[in-house]
Scaffold this motif. Structure first.
Motif, PDB file in Angstrom:
ATOM      1  N   LEU A  42       0.828  -1.207   0.000  1.00  0.00           N
ATOM      2  CA  LEU A  42       0.000   0.000   0.000  1.00  0.00           C
ATOM      3  C   LEU A  42       0.861   1.256   0.000  1.00  0.00           C
ATOM      4  CD1 LEU A  42      -2.820  -0.975   2.520  1.00  0.00           C
ATOM      5  CD2 LEU A  42      -3.140  -0.327   0.132  1.00  0.00           C
ATOM      6  N   ASP A  43       1.900   1.258   0.804  1.00  0.00           N
ATOM      7  CA  ASP A  43       2.793   2.418   0.866  1.00  0.00           C
ATOM      8  C   ASP A  43       3.420   2.690  -0.505  1.00  0.00           C
ATOM      9  OD1 ASP A  43       2.191   2.494   3.559  1.00  0.00           O
ATOM     10  OD2 ASP A  43       4.094   1.611   4.206  1.00  0.00           O
ATOM     11  N   ALA A  44       3.803   1.612  -1.199  1.00  0.00           N
ATOM     12  CA  ALA A  44       4.411   1.763  -2.528  1.00  0.00           C
ATOM     13  C   ALA A  44       3.405   2.296  -3.541  1.00  0.00           C
ATOM     14  CB  ALA A  44       4.976   0.422  -2.993  1.00  0.00           C
ATOM     15  N   LEU A  45       2.160   1.869  -3.438  1.00  0.00           N
ATOM     16  CA  LEU A  45       1.125   2.365  -4.340  1.00  0.00           C
ATOM     17  C   LEU A  45       0.882   3.856  -4.125  1.00  0.00           C
ATOM     18  CD1 LEU A  45      -1.410  -0.593  -4.078  1.00  0.00           C
ATOM     19  CD2 LEU A  45      -0.108   0.042  -6.123  1.00  0.00           C
ATOM     20  N   VAL A  46       0.834   4.259  -2.863  1.00  0.00           N
ATOM     21  CA  VAL A  46       0.647   5.681  -2.561  1.00  0.00           C
ATOM     22  C   VAL A  46       1.836   6.487  -3.070  1.00  0.00           C
ATOM     23  CG1 VAL A  46       0.388   7.372  -0.712  1.00  0.00           C
ATOM     24  CG2 VAL A  46      -0.841   5.202  -0.586  1.00  0.00           C
ATOM     25  N   ILE A  53      -7.626   3.828  -3.190  1.00  0.00           N
ATOM     26  CA  ILE A  53      -7.268   2.413  -3.151  1.00  0.00           C
ATOM     27  C   ILE A  53      -8.328   1.642  -2.386  1.00  0.00           C
ATOM     28  CG2 ILE A  53      -5.539   0.688  -2.507  1.00  0.00           C
ATOM     29  CD1 ILE A  53      -3.421   2.867  -2.537  1.00  0.00           C
ATOM     30  N   GLU A  54      -8.836   0.586  -3.004  1.00  0.00           N
ATOM     31  CA  GLU A  54      -9.747  -0.330  -2.323  1.00  0.00           C
ATOM     32  C   GLU A  54      -8.879  -1.327  -1.569  1.00  0.00           C
ATOM     33  OE1 GLU A  54     -12.900  -3.614  -3.806  1.00  0.00           O
ATOM     34  OE2 GLU A  54     -13.183  -1.611  -4.678  1.00  0.00           O
ATOM     35  N   VAL A  55      -8.803  -1.158  -0.256  1.00  0.00           N
ATOM     36  CA  VAL A  55      -7.764  -1.834   0.518  1.00  0.00           C
ATOM     37  C   VAL A  55      -8.201  -3.148   1.132  1.00  0.00           C
ATOM     38  CG1 VAL A  55      -6.686   0.391   1.037  1.00  0.00           C
ATOM     39  CG2 VAL A  55      -8.273  -0.629   2.692  1.00  0.00           C
ATOM     40  N   ALA A  56      -9.507  -3.387   1.282  1.00  0.00           N
ATOM     41  CA  ALA A  56      -9.939  -4.588   1.992  1.00  0.00           C
ATOM     42  C   ALA A  56     -11.414  -4.853   1.757  1.00  0.00           C
ATOM     43  CB  ALA A  56      -9.683  -4.428   3.496  1.00  0.00           C
ATOM     44  N   SER A  57     -11.827  -6.054   2.154  1.00  0.00           N
ATOM     45  CA  SER A  57     -13.230  -6.453   2.114  1.00  0.00           C
ATOM     46  C   SER A  57     -13.627  -6.908   3.511  1.00  0.00           C
ATOM     47  CB  SER A  57     -13.420  -7.594   1.111  1.00  0.00           C
ATOM     48  OG  SER A  57     -14.757  -8.045   1.097  1.00  0.00           O
ATOM     49  N   PHE A  58     -14.732  -6.384   4.019  1.00  0.00           N
ATOM     50  CA  PHE A  58     -15.182  -6.726   5.363  1.00  0.00           C
ATOM     51  C   PHE A  58     -16.192  -7.868   5.277  1.00  0.00           C
ATOM     52  CE2 PHE A  58     -13.052  -2.834   6.190  1.00  0.00           C
ATOM     53  CZ  PHE A  58     -12.660  -2.915   7.525  1.00  0.00           C
ATOM     54  N   ALA A  71      -9.555  -4.500   9.114  1.00  0.00           N
ATOM     55  CA  ALA A  71      -9.582  -3.300   9.952  1.00  0.00           C
ATOM     56  C   ALA A  71      -8.178  -2.735  10.139  1.00  0.00           C
ATOM     57  CB  ALA A  71     -10.221  -3.616  11.303  1.00  0.00           C
ATOM     58  N   HIS A  72      -7.209  -3.604  10.347  1.00  0.00           N
ATOM     59  CA  HIS A  72      -5.825  -3.141  10.516  1.00  0.00           C
ATOM     60  C   HIS A  72      -5.332  -2.449   9.244  1.00  0.00           C
ATOM     61  CE1 HIS A  72      -1.638  -3.383  12.115  1.00  0.00           C
ATOM     62  NE2 HIS A  72      -1.346  -3.414  10.820  1.00  0.00           N
ATOM     63  N   VAL A  73      -5.640  -3.042   8.100  1.00  0.00           N
ATOM     64  CA  VAL A  73      -5.172  -2.475   6.833  1.00  0.00           C
ATOM     65  C   VAL A  73      -5.815  -1.111   6.581  1.00  0.00           C
ATOM     66  CG1 VAL A  73      -5.096  -2.819   4.333  1.00  0.00           C
ATOM     67  CG2 VAL A  73      -4.647  -4.739   5.870  1.00  0.00           C
ATOM     68  N   VAL A  74      -7.108  -0.983   6.880  1.00  0.00           N
ATOM     69  CA  VAL A  74      -7.775   0.311   6.723  1.00  0.00           C
ATOM     70  C   VAL A  74      -7.106   1.364   7.606  1.00  0.00           C
ATOM     71  CG1 VAL A  74      -9.893   1.593   7.226  1.00  0.00           C
ATOM     72  CG2 VAL A  74     -10.012  -0.558   5.960  1.00  0.00           C
ATOM     73  N   ARG A  75      -6.847   1.015   8.846  1.00  0.00           N
ATOM     74  CA  ARG A  75      -6.221   1.986   9.760  1.00  0.00           C
ATOM     75  C   ARG A  75      -4.835   2.382   9.279  1.00  0.00           C
ATOM     76  NH1 ARG A  75      -9.081  -1.179  13.731  1.00  0.00           N
ATOM     77  NH2 ARG A  75      -7.271  -2.540  14.019  1.00  0.00           N
ATOM     78  N   HIS A  76      -4.096   1.428   8.723  1.00  0.00           N
ATOM     79  CA  HIS A  76      -2.777   1.768   8.179  1.00  0.00           C
ATOM     80  C   HIS A  76      -2.908   2.703   6.985  1.00  0.00           C
ATOM     81  CE1 HIS A  76       1.448   1.211   7.017  1.00  0.00           C
ATOM     82  NE2 HIS A  76       0.982   1.192   5.770  1.00  0.00           N
ATOM     83  N   ALA A  77      -3.830   2.397   6.088  1.00  0.00           N
ATOM     84  CA  ALA A  77      -3.993   3.212   4.882  1.00  0.00           C
ATOM     85  C   ALA A  77      -4.403   4.634   5.227  1.00  0.00           C
ATOM     86  CB  ALA A  77      -5.016   2.566   3.955  1.00  0.00           C
TER      87      ALA A  77
END
Length: 316
Positions: A42-46, A53-58, A71-77
């Motif tokens: 994600l950091d590289a994409l940014v 960026i669609e980062v996750a599916s709940f 949830a962790h990935v969303v908070r990081h993004a």
């Protein structure tokens, strides 16, 4: 009076590329990418200039263990200023979790094919419209600034049902907007679409719901992904989903391999003089982060393999 030297009368055209690999791509492969590798990717994409960026599916971890850390990935993004963090939610429970995690935008798949809808969400298309209504109410109560997007899946045909009537697609999109969605796009979930069909259906969509018409989500299953994106652009679409390395597909649609490759889509638009805000060399570098997190997973894309043409302007 002509514009001053070195300027143009109109700013160059611009499109938004919405990267869906971290969700659509990763949930479609058997290997679960470690959370730390997801965050590095994600950091590289940014860093390459991706603004959405669609980062996750709940979804329940039992169903998609690849998304257990959503949830962790969303908070990081969310640490990246200016990035729109998108999460896919199949139902009200998923929306609750995504809003709690802090997603800026929710995207909900609503299939125009009854067979695909039942396989993917266990609800009929009409039932999913009611789910949109419930999620919109929840969003309005908990986080009014969060946008709600609906993607009309199997809009161009379904490998389970077969042809999908265009009237059904347009009616369903309009019903979703009336139910509270901010925008509705069209998805070629199984890669059946061709350019004339894409141009026609997006023109109808824009005529029906106007500014609420959303993204084009094309697959390259039969090699028409870029041609279909161009047809959508020609019909007025300015937001396009794509996946780095062409990663992803749909687990509930047989044969639906191959999202449009982000690198190739960015190159096409920039070669046409259309701004994307994305730096291609840095985008190529993001492939390395993806490959490190998914060793052995095949990645696709003509542009990364061929390189940029000599003299190609690297203006995002």
């Amino acid at each position: 009076m002509p514009p001053p030297s070195g300027t143009t009368a109109h700013p160059p055209a611009e499109v938004l590329i919405s990267e869906v690999g971290p969700r659509d791509g990763l949930q479609s492969v058997k290997t679960t990418m470690p959370t730390a590798d997801k965050c590095t990717w994600l950091d590289a994409l940014v860093a390459a200039g991706l603004r959405e960026i669609e980062v996750a599916s709940f979804v329940p971890a039992k169903r998609l263990p690849q998304m257990a850390d959503a949830a962790h990935v969303v908070r990081h993004a969310r640490r990246h200023p200016g990035l729109t963090v998108v999460a896919l939610v199949p139902n009200l429970r998923g929306a609750q979790d995504a809003l709690r995690a802090g997603a800026h935008k929710l995207t909900l798949p609503v299939s125009a094919s009854a067979a695909h809808a039942l396989a993917n969400t266990r609800k009929t298309p009409a039932g999913m419209v009611e789910e949109v209504r419930a999620i919109a109410r929840l969003r309005d109560e908990l986080s009014p600034g969060t946008r709600l997007e609906v993607g009309i899946s199997t809009a161009f045909g379904c490998s389970l049902q077969g042809p999908v009537p265009p009237d059904d697609v347009i009616r369903l999109a309009a019903e979703c907007i009336a139910a509270g969605a901010d925008e509705s796009g069209l998805s070629d979930t199984v890669g059946y679409a061709h350019p004339a069909q894409v141009r026609s259906l997006f023109r109808r969509l824009r005529a029906e719901i106007g500014e609420h018409a959303g993204a084009a989500h094309m697959h390259n299953t039969r090699g028409l992904g870029l041609a279909n994106c161009f047809a959508a652009w020609d019909a007025g679409v300015r937001t396009f989903d794509a996946s780095l390395g062409g990663l992803g597909g749909c687990p509930h649609a047989p044969g639906a391999s191959g999202n449009v490759v982000t690198e190739d889509l960015v190159f096409m638009f920039q070669a046409m003089g259309i701004r994307t805000g994305i730096h291609l060399e840095k985008l190529f570098a993001a492939r390395q982060a993806l490959a490190a997190g998914l060793p052995g997973e095949p990645l696709y894309g003509m542009t990364p393999q061929a390189g940029l043409p000599k003299g190609f302007g690297q203006r995002p």
